[in-house]
Design a protein around this motif. Structure first.
Motif, PDB file in Angstrom:
ATOM      1  N   VAL A   1       0.867  -1.184   0.000  1.00  0.00           N
ATOM      2  CA  VAL A   1       0.000   0.000   0.000  1.00  0.00           C
ATOM      3  C   VAL A   1       0.901   1.230   0.000  1.00  0.00           C
ATOM      4  O   VAL A   1       1.765   1.384   0.866  1.00  0.00           O
ATOM      5  CB  VAL A   1      -0.943   0.011   1.228  1.00  0.00           C
ATOM      6  N   MET A   2       0.702   2.072  -1.009  1.00  0.00           N
ATOM      7  CA  MET A   2       1.501   3.293  -1.131  1.00  0.00           C
ATOM      8  C   MET A   2       0.583   4.481  -0.906  1.00  0.00           C
ATOM      9  O   MET A   2      -0.491   4.554  -1.505  1.00  0.00           O
ATOM     10  CB  MET A   2       2.109   3.389  -2.530  1.00  0.00           C
ATOM     11  N   ALA A   3       1.003   5.403  -0.041  1.00  0.00           N
ATOM     12  CA  ALA A   3       0.143   6.546   0.272  1.00  0.00           C
ATOM     13  C   ALA A   3       0.911   7.853   0.113  1.00  0.00           C
ATOM     14  O   ALA A   3       2.093   7.957   0.476  1.00  0.00           O
ATOM     15  CB  ALA A   3      -0.382   6.440   1.702  1.00  0.00           C
ATOM     16  N   HIS A   4       0.240   8.841  -0.437  1.00  0.00           N
ATOM     17  CA  HIS A   4       0.844  10.164  -0.553  1.00  0.00           C
ATOM     18  C   HIS A   4       0.757  10.881   0.793  1.00  0.00           C
ATOM     19  O   HIS A   4      -0.108  10.593   1.622  1.00  0.00           O
ATOM     20  CB  HIS A   4       0.137  10.980  -1.652  1.00  0.00           C
ATOM     21  N   ASN A   5       1.659  11.842   0.993  1.00  0.00           N
ATOM     22  CA  ASN A   5       1.716  12.625   2.238  1.00  0.00           C
ATOM     23  C   ASN A   5       0.412  13.351   2.561  1.00  0.00           C
ATOM     24  O   ASN A   5       0.232  13.787   3.699  1.00  0.00           O
ATOM     25  CB  ASN A   5       2.830  13.677   2.125  1.00  0.00           C
ATOM     26  N   TYR A   6      -0.470  13.548   1.597  1.00  0.00           N
ATOM     27  CA  TYR A   6      -1.727  14.270   1.852  1.00  0.00           C
ATOM     28  C   TYR A   6      -2.881  13.328   2.231  1.00  0.00           C
ATOM     29  O   TYR A   6      -4.006  13.784   2.439  1.00  0.00           O
ATOM     30  CB  TYR A   6      -2.192  15.036   0.608  1.00  0.00           C
ATOM     31  N   GLN A   7      -2.610  12.025   2.267  1.00  0.00           N
ATOM     32  CA  GLN A   7      -3.684  11.084   2.603  1.00  0.00           C
ATOM     33  C   GLN A   7      -4.070  11.212   4.075  1.00  0.00           C
ATOM     34  O   GLN A   7      -3.226  11.592   4.912  1.00  0.00           O
ATOM     35  CB  GLN A   7      -3.216   9.649   2.319  1.00  0.00           C
TER      36      GLN A   7
ATOM     37  N   VAL B   1       9.823  16.939   4.491  1.00  0.00           N
ATOM     38  CA  VAL B   1      10.174  15.884   5.450  1.00  0.00           C
ATOM     39  C   VAL B   1      11.687  15.884   5.670  1.00  0.00           C
ATOM     40  O   VAL B   1      12.169  15.831   6.804  1.00  0.00           O
ATOM     41  CB  VAL B   1       9.694  14.500   4.934  1.00  0.00           C
ATOM     42  N   ARG B   2      12.445  15.980   4.593  1.00  0.00           N
ATOM     43  CA  ARG B   2      13.911  15.944   4.720  1.00  0.00           C
ATOM     44  C   ARG B   2      14.438  17.184   5.439  1.00  0.00           C
ATOM     45  O   ARG B   2      15.305  17.089   6.301  1.00  0.00           O
ATOM     46  CB  ARG B   2      14.555  15.810   3.329  1.00  0.00           C
ATOM     47  N   ASP B   3      13.909  18.350   5.103  1.00  0.00           N
ATOM     48  CA  ASP B   3      14.387  19.580   5.753  1.00  0.00           C
ATOM     49  C   ASP B   3      14.079  19.573   7.238  1.00  0.00           C
ATOM     50  O   ASP B   3      14.886  20.017   8.043  1.00  0.00           O
ATOM     51  CB  ASP B   3      13.701  20.814   5.133  1.00  0.00           C
ATOM     52  N   ALA B   4      12.890  19.086   7.600  1.00  0.00           N
ATOM     53  CA  ALA B   4      12.510  19.065   9.017  1.00  0.00           C
ATOM     54  C   ALA B   4      13.429  18.129   9.790  1.00  0.00           C
ATOM     55  O   ALA B   4      13.727  18.367  10.963  1.00  0.00           O
ATOM     56  CB  ALA B   4      11.053  18.643   9.177  1.00  0.00           C
ATOM     57  N   ALA B   5      13.931  17.081   9.118  1.00  0.00           N
ATOM     58  CA  ALA B   5      14.838  16.133   9.777  1.00  0.00           C
ATOM     59  C   ALA B   5      16.141  16.812  10.178  1.00  0.00           C
ATOM     60  O   ALA B   5      16.824  16.384  11.103  1.00  0.00           O
ATOM     61  CB  ALA B   5      15.133  14.957   8.848  1.00  0.00           C
ATOM     62  N   ALA B   6      16.478  17.893   9.480  1.00  0.00           N
ATOM     63  CA  ALA B   6      17.726  18.600   9.784  1.00  0.00           C
ATOM     64  C   ALA B   6      17.642  19.305  11.139  1.00  0.00           C
ATOM     65  O   ALA B   6      18.650  19.793  11.646  1.00  0.00           O
ATOM     66  CB  ALA B   6      18.041  19.591   8.670  1.00  0.00           C
ATOM     67  N   GLY B   7      16.448  19.347  11.731  1.00  0.00           N
ATOM     68  CA  GLY B   7      16.324  19.879  13.091  1.00  0.00           C
ATOM     69  C   GLY B   7      15.901  21.323  13.134  1.00  0.00           C
ATOM     70  O   GLY B   7      15.308  21.845  12.184  1.00  0.00           O
TER      71      GLY B   7
ATOM     72  N   ALA C   1       1.163  18.878   7.573  1.00  0.00           N
ATOM     73  CA  ALA C   1       1.563  19.269   8.928  1.00  0.00           C
ATOM     74  C   ALA C   1       1.329  18.098   9.891  1.00  0.00           C
ATOM     75  O   ALA C   1       2.148  17.857  10.782  1.00  0.00           O
ATOM     76  CB  ALA C   1       0.789  20.506   9.370  1.00  0.00           C
ATOM     77  N   SER C   2       0.235  17.355   9.699  1.00  0.00           N
ATOM     78  CA  SER C   2      -0.025  16.186  10.560  1.00  0.00           C
ATOM     79  C   SER C   2       1.086  15.159  10.381  1.00  0.00           C
ATOM     80  O   SER C   2       1.563  14.561  11.338  1.00  0.00           O
ATOM     81  CB  SER C   2      -1.360  15.530  10.213  1.00  0.00           C
ATOM     82  N   ARG C   3       1.475  14.941   9.117  1.00  0.00           N
ATOM     83  CA  ARG C   3       2.552  13.974   8.842  1.00  0.00           C
ATOM     84  C   ARG C   3       3.848  14.405   9.537  1.00  0.00           C
ATOM     85  O   ARG C   3       4.536  13.601  10.141  1.00  0.00           O
ATOM     86  CB  ARG C   3       2.763  13.860   7.338  1.00  0.00           C
ATOM     87  N   LEU C   4       4.161  15.700   9.445  1.00  0.00           N
ATOM     88  CA  LEU C   4       5.398  16.195  10.064  1.00  0.00           C
ATOM     89  C   LEU C   4       5.324  16.068  11.593  1.00  0.00           C
ATOM     90  O   LEU C   4       6.316  15.748  12.241  1.00  0.00           O
ATOM     91  CB  LEU C   4       5.650  17.648   9.646  1.00  0.00           C
ATOM     92  N   ARG C   5       4.143  16.278  12.146  1.00  0.00           N
ATOM     93  CA  ARG C   5       4.003  16.144  13.610  1.00  0.00           C
ATOM     94  C   ARG C   5       4.232  14.704  14.054  1.00  0.00           C
ATOM     95  O   ARG C   5       4.822  14.462  15.102  1.00  0.00           O
ATOM     96  CB  ARG C   5       2.618  16.622  14.059  1.00  0.00           C
ATOM     97  N   VAL C   6       3.769  13.744  13.234  1.00  0.00           N
ATOM     98  CA  VAL C   6       3.992  12.334  13.568  1.00  0.00           C
ATOM     99  C   VAL C   6       5.480  11.997  13.460  1.00  0.00           C
ATOM    100  O   VAL C   6       6.055  11.318  14.306  1.00  0.00           O
ATOM    101  CB  VAL C   6       3.154  11.411  12.639  1.00  0.00           C
TER     102      VAL C   6
END
Ligand code: 13P
Ligand code: SF4
Length: 298
Positions: free
Chosen positions: A16-22, A214-220, A234-239
């Protein structure tokens, strides 16, 4: 329901593949969650017998084009992308007649028929790199005119012709300078998707695809982020980054991305509907354009 879905996935060797907006409950059951480029690359790499794409139609079509011998299904048949519908094959043919010297770059948010007429596809993650890789000075670029403007700003040495001039995503053109002003008052970094209008791009601290976010947020960093794209991001980034602050715009909703429910996903795994079926020669030509993009890289 979740148990049933997991059991069906295992029993059918399905991915199952899901886009970040799902919706987050769909993302939680997906084997792959990502932006358009990541989904395309992972679709090519998978060994699954059944590929279920939770996203919009062009994403399922891309997975099918890259896996012509596998069964690819989309749980809700009419989950489309209004941006993709801006560009027609006839527009591409006519633009080629008018600019025979130009290369045609088609954003993956497009129909399979449009991709089949492209020299190369791109996503928002690699649009600049793709255009830079081409020897042509003039680039016919569609269907998103705001992404075209972003590429033009990054590559002033090229002439980017938007195809059609007004192609846009209603979710991203919903961001206004008033949103920028409100964000600035409260403080934090504004991170915007390149489908946002140029005046928003100019004010943003960073422009990125959803995967880039997602990658930029990982940089802290501890600063709050204003996420100027579809609100589920934003929900995805919060998770992914608990403890960090990500603000969304509640009205920034892609209606088509919200059509798939857990029940739809369960049904799709059980019945293997709705299968993506495309003409062979359209797939062959579109595959060339997508694989050329994958070879250029992110
Ligand atoms: P991404 O490739 O950045 O995930 O964007 C896809 C999309 O549909 C944006 O609206
Ligand atoms: Fe299409 Fe916009 Fe929805 Fe992305 S957010 S799938 S571009 S309508």
């Amino acid at each position: 329901m979740e148990k049933e879905i997991r059991a069906l996935k295992a029993g059918k060797n399905a991915v199952v593949m899901a886009h970040n907006y799902q919706p987050m409950e769909i993302q939680g059951l997906a084997d792959v969650v990502g932006d358009s480029l990541e989904l395309a690359v992972k679709a090519k790499e998978t060994a699954a017998d059944l590929i279920v794409v939770c996203g919009v139609r062009f994403m399922a079509e891309t997975a099918k084009i890259l896996n012509p011998d596998r069964k690819v299904v989309i749980p809700v048949e009419d989950a489309g992308c209004p941006l993709a519908d801006f560009l027609t094959p006839e527009m591409i043919r006519e633009a080629r007649r008018q600019h025979p010297e130009a290369a045609v770059v088609v954003y993956v948010n497009s129909t399979a028929e449009s991709k089949a007429l492209a020299d190369i596809t791109c996503t928002s993650a690699n649009a600049v790199r793709v255009v830079r890789s081409l020897p042509n000075d003039t680039i016919l670029f569609g269907p998103d005119a705001n992404l075209a403007a972003y590429v033009q700003r990054e590559l002033p040495e090229k002439t980017i012709v938007p195809l059609p001039p007004g192609g846009h995503c209603y979710v991203h053109t919903g961001f206004t300078l008033a949103d920028v002003e409100a964000a600035r008052k409260k403080g934090g970094r504004i991170v915007c998707h390149p489908e946002c209008p140029p005046e928003i791009q100019e004010q943003a601290d960073r422009i990125a695809s959803t995967g880039g976010m997602v990658r930029d947020a990982a940089a802290g960093g501890n600063e709050p982020w204003w996420v100027f794209t579809e609100r589920e991001m934003a929900s995805r980034l919060r998770v992914l980054y608990p403890g960090r602050v990500f603000y969304e715009k509640p009205e920034a909703v892609c209606a088509d991305m919200k059509k798939i429910s857990l029940e739809d996903l369960r049904r799709a795994l059980e019945s293997e509907e709705h299968e993506v079926v495309l003409p062979g020669e359209v797939m062959d030509r579109a595959r060339r354009a997508i694989e050329r993009m994958i070879a250029v890289g992110a």
